[in-house]
Design a protein around this motif. Structure first.
Motif, PDB file in Angstrom:
ATOM      1  N   HIS A 245       0.839  -1.199   0.000  1.00 52.78           N
ATOM      2  CA  HIS A 245       0.000   0.000   0.000  1.00 52.78           C
ATOM      3  C   HIS A 245       0.870   1.244   0.000  1.00 52.78           C
ATOM      4  O   HIS A 245       2.092   1.153   0.036  1.00 52.78           O
ATOM      5  CB  HIS A 245      -0.990  -0.007   1.165  1.00 52.78           C
ATOM      6  CG  HIS A 245      -0.364   0.082   2.527  1.00 52.78           C
ATOM      7  ND1 HIS A 245       0.388  -0.936   3.074  1.00 52.78           N
ATOM      8  CD2 HIS A 245      -0.361   1.069   3.459  1.00 52.78           C
ATOM      9  CE1 HIS A 245       0.801  -0.595   4.280  1.00 52.78           C
ATOM     10  NE2 HIS A 245       0.380   0.632   4.538  1.00 52.78           N
ATOM     11  N   HIS A 247       1.457   3.887   2.062  1.00 57.18           N
ATOM     12  CA  HIS A 247       2.114   4.576   3.189  1.00 57.18           C
ATOM     13  C   HIS A 247       3.639   4.567   3.061  1.00 57.18           C
ATOM     14  O   HIS A 247       4.227   3.585   2.598  1.00 57.18           O
ATOM     15  CB  HIS A 247       1.699   3.928   4.523  1.00 57.18           C
ATOM     16  CG  HIS A 247       0.346   4.378   4.992  1.00 57.18           C
ATOM     17  ND1 HIS A 247      -0.464   3.612   5.777  1.00 57.18           N
ATOM     18  CD2 HIS A 247      -0.329   5.529   4.773  1.00 57.18           C
ATOM     19  CE1 HIS A 247      -1.584   4.269   6.035  1.00 57.18           C
ATOM     20  NE2 HIS A 247      -1.524   5.435   5.433  1.00 57.18           N
ATOM     21  N   ASP A 249       6.014   4.180   5.118  1.00 59.38           N
ATOM     22  CA  ASP A 249       6.804   3.125   5.769  1.00 59.38           C
ATOM     23  C   ASP A 249       6.782   1.833   4.938  1.00 59.38           C
ATOM     24  O   ASP A 249       7.430   0.849   5.294  1.00 59.38           O
ATOM     25  CB  ASP A 249       6.362   2.886   7.228  1.00 59.38           C
ATOM     26  CG  ASP A 249       4.901   2.539   7.376  1.00 59.38           C
ATOM     27  OD1 ASP A 249       4.099   2.948   6.516  1.00 59.38           O
ATOM     28  OD2 ASP A 249       4.547   1.854   8.360  1.00 59.38           O
ATOM     29  N   HIS A 250       6.057   1.852   3.816  1.00 57.91           N
ATOM     30  CA  HIS A 250       6.042   0.700   2.897  1.00 57.91           C
ATOM     31  C   HIS A 250       6.534   1.055   1.494  1.00 57.91           C
ATOM     32  O   HIS A 250       6.754   0.177   0.668  1.00 57.91           O
ATOM     33  CB  HIS A 250       4.633   0.101   2.824  1.00 57.91           C
ATOM     34  CG  HIS A 250       4.186  -0.468   4.143  1.00 57.91           C
ATOM     35  ND1 HIS A 250       4.192  -1.804   4.422  1.00 57.91           N
ATOM     36  CD2 HIS A 250       3.783   0.149   5.287  1.00 57.91           C
ATOM     37  CE1 HIS A 250       3.793  -2.006   5.664  1.00 57.91           C
ATOM     38  NE2 HIS A 250       3.533  -0.824   6.223  1.00 57.91           N
ATOM     39  N   HIS A 326      -7.037  -1.748   4.932  1.00 61.55           N
ATOM     40  CA  HIS A 326      -6.292  -0.778   5.761  1.00 61.55           C
ATOM     41  C   HIS A 326      -6.447   0.665   5.250  1.00 61.55           C
ATOM     42  O   HIS A 326      -6.819   1.553   6.013  1.00 61.55           O
ATOM     43  CB  HIS A 326      -4.830  -1.244   5.769  1.00 61.55           C
ATOM     44  CG  HIS A 326      -3.851  -0.303   6.358  1.00 61.55           C
ATOM     45  ND1 HIS A 326      -3.847   0.034   7.697  1.00 61.55           N
ATOM     46  CD2 HIS A 326      -2.806   0.374   5.803  1.00 61.55           C
ATOM     47  CE1 HIS A 326      -2.846   0.877   7.930  1.00 61.55           C
ATOM     48  NE2 HIS A 326      -2.209   1.105   6.800  1.00 61.55           N
ATOM     49  N   ASP A 349      -0.273  -4.046   5.878  1.00 55.34           N
ATOM     50  CA  ASP A 349      -1.042  -3.578   7.034  1.00 55.34           C
ATOM     51  C   ASP A 349      -2.471  -4.056   6.859  1.00 55.34           C
ATOM     52  O   ASP A 349      -3.043  -3.938   5.776  1.00 55.34           O
ATOM     53  CB  ASP A 349      -0.979  -2.053   7.143  1.00 55.34           C
ATOM     54  CG  ASP A 349       0.411  -1.586   7.561  1.00 55.34           C
ATOM     55  OD1 ASP A 349       1.270  -2.454   7.818  1.00 55.34           O
ATOM     56  OD2 ASP A 349       0.641  -0.366   7.611  1.00 55.34           O
TER      57      ASP A 349
END
Ligand SMILES: [Zn+2]
Length: 619
Positions: A245, A247, A249-250, A326, A349
């Motif tokens: 996805h 975000h 942090d990904h 998510h 997530d």
């Protein structure tokens, strides 16, 4: 993981022969090309193939590959002629913009009011026949800057993308090197921690990265980026990157990877591309660590896929994205290695619990042997039930706005912000929440418009209803950049942990006022300013200046778009057939450890938590 298979199914010449043998003459086939993960059938009679979708379904079942129909270049009308045909079919006032993708022969028409379109599908087919272009219809929006940036970038790179798709296609549909299958997984980030999620999947044929994030809470390079250095491999060796996805942090490491020379494909769901582009542009504006060109390279090399489509991404790996509940476009990644020898699901997530905007995470996989699951809430503390959290949030906000105050809710740009706006609107409509303006950051507004644009990814209820006014912009106002925000009001601003951005600016305005409030709804990591304020610090330091916290502080759990402990266990126990192992990632060490122990004990499935390897320091 180690397994041997003697069967070889990779005879690609047979694919072409099978297609040629089974397509009727009326299909007007002119050529068959391997383009990226697709087998493209070029036709001068697109109407026939599009109307008789059964032929295509049969073909996919026969060759077991992703097949797309493309119009032959010879039948495509010029841009000018095409524009005048489109203007004959649609009310030009209802069209915001039109994008020609010359490398794929596709046009996207951005429509202001989808409700005004009559005869949707048949009108599109007529347009395909008349123009010779494939047509996509999307809702337009008031903020189109990231979409525009993507479309301009794709346009500039038309010739490059044609060559790129061919190169990727040749790599995916090449014959396998051998029939011995091995697969190993190396954790490069996001294990025993939250941030910089990244795994390297290595088989005998391929090297694939799963996610590619950065840790926004860490400035030290060794902790900020995934540990590519430990494995010693070169970005050019990677055959593909799969993103769960949008975000950061990904995904946040992607522009860096392109800066360091990666030029291979990136696979993600359709909405993930505009959402991550928006986040990259925002991050770039505030931090300037990579260039616009690095972001453009990500866009040029991204191949968006639909949920549920089985797609070959390497000679030995098939990929399917499943909804993970998510954020918009978030997915659990299912990989099928070899001839079904091993199946891996990486949840990304995960929300195994319904929200207003999205459906519960999918769990009905045909086969899974290895599950990599997130463990953000790996400890049984506060359950995440929306029935319990929503009334508490409304009560907390009402209390402050009734006494004339402002409520600041620090939120991530995508996901929680949109779900919250929708929830606040619903409660204002029913009178449960007092009327007050909702001030939001521009990036959150753009996120909302992307949610509306990709309606197919919303919950079952929403996608089958009129979503033209999904976020009811009536009470929504942009956060003023210079003047103060009026009272009483509700303010939604990123970053969610006060690591920077608008929330930090608003914090300075309200921190000194006891009638105002900071309401925490999202996860606060240890060591962040958000956590410091949440646990009761009365004084914090912003840019070297001491700031007193006199406003009220409230935290309500349960609104999260991550599964809680019980939801995570319920998800794992739902998966059938039986799992061989569960690997727990994405969570603080004590939480992933606890979750792994629970899965072992309660569900009787072999489980362990992953850690990012540490190099032994010699100097
Ligand atoms: Zn996320």
């Amino acid at each position: 993981m180690n397994f041997i298979n003697t069967q070889d199914e990779s005879d690609n010449q047979n694919i072409t022969a099978t297609i040629l043998k089974n397509l009727p003459k009326e299909s007007g086939l002119t050529k068959i090309e391997y383009e990226g993960p697709f087998i493209s059938l070029y036709t001068i009679n697109p109407k026939f193939l599009m109307e008789t979708s059964k032929i295509l379904t049969n073909m996919v079942n026969l060759v077991k590959k992703r097949i797309v129909i493309r119009t032959d270049e010879s039948i495509r009308k010029s841009h000018k002629e095409t524009l005048s045909i489109i203007n004959r079919h649609y009310d030009s006032k209802n069209i915001k913009s039109i994008f020609f993708d010359d490398s794929l022969g596709e046009i996207t028409i951005y429509i202001n009011n989808l409700n005004k379109l009559i005869n949707g599908e048949s009108q599109i087919l007529d347009l395909v026949v008349e123009t010779g272009w494939k047509i996509k219809i999307r809702k337009s929006s008031q903020v189109m800057s990231s979409i525009q940036f993507i479309n301009n970038t794709l346009k500039e790179a038309t010739d490059y993308r044609i060559a790129f798709y061919k190169k990727v296609g040749e790599n995916i549909f090449r014959a396998r090197l051998n029939n011995i299958y091995e697969a190993s997984l190396i954790a490069l980030g996001g294990c025993g921690e939250i941030g910089r999620s990244c795994f390297l999947l290595v088989t005998n044929e391929s090297k694939i990265l799963l996610d590619c994030g950065i840790n926004l809470q860490e400035n030290r390079a060794l902790h900020h980026f995934p540990r590519m250095d430990i494995t010693g491999f070169n970005p050019e060796e990677i055959d593909g990157i799969i993103l769960s996805h949008a975000h950061m942090d990904h995904t946040g490491f992607l522009p860096y990877l392109f800066k360091y020379g990666y030029r291979g494909p990136v696979y993600c769901t359709e909405p993930t591309l505009p959402l991550m582009t928006m986040l990259f542009l925002d991050y770039h504006k505030n931090h300037g660590l990579y260039s616009d060109q690095d972001i453009k390279n990500v866009i040029i090399h991204t191949i968006p896929l639909n949920l549920g489509d089985v797609t070959d991404i390497a000679p030995d790996i098939k990929l399917v994205f499943y909804n993970s509940g998510h954020v918009l476009g978030s997915s659990s990644i299912h990989m099928h290695i070899g001839n079904g020898d091993h199946n891996i699901v990486y949840t990304g997530d995960l929300k195994f619990g319904k929200t207003y905007l999205l459906d519960n995470a999918s769990w009905n996989f045909p086969r899974v042997e290895t599950l990599i699951i997130e463990g953000t809430f790996g400890i049984k503390d506060s359950p995440h039930k929306r029935e319990e959290s929503d009334p508490l949030i409304i009560e907390s906000i009402n209390k402050t706005i009734r006494s004339g105050g402002k409520v600041l809710i620090p939120v991530p740009i995508i996901g929680l912000a949109q779900e919250l706006i929708y929830t606040l609107n619903q409660n204002q409509d029913t009178g449960k929440l007092d009327l007050a303006n909702i001030y939001i950051d521009n990036t959150i507004l753009e996120g909302c418009t992307i949610y509306e644009m990709y309606k197919d990814y919303l919950s079952y209820n929403l996608k089958n209803s009129d979503t033209s006014n999904l976020f009811n912009y009536h009470n929504i106002k942009p956060i003023p950049s210079k003047s103060k925000i009026n009272k009483p009001s509700i303010i939604l601003a990123p970053s969610s942990m006060f690591l920077g951005g608008t929330s930090l600016k608003v914090l300075k305005q309200i921190s000194n006022n006891p009638t105002d409030k900071i309401l925490f709804l999202s996860y606060q990591s240890q060591g962040t300013m958000g956590k410091e304020i949440q646990i009761g610090s009365k004084e914090i330091v912003i840019n070297g200046k001491k700031v007193e916290i006199k406003c009220e502080i409230d935290s309500i759990h349960g609104f999260s778009n991550h599964s809680d402990y019980n939801q995570t266990l319920a998800y794992v126990s739902r998966l059938k057939p039986k799992l061989k192992r569960v690997l727990v990632s994405h969570g603080e060490k004590n939480k992933v450890q606890n979750l792994a122990v629970s899965i072992n004990k309660i569900l009787n499935i072999q489980s362990q938590y992953l850690l990012v390897p540490e190099a032994t320091k010699l100097l």
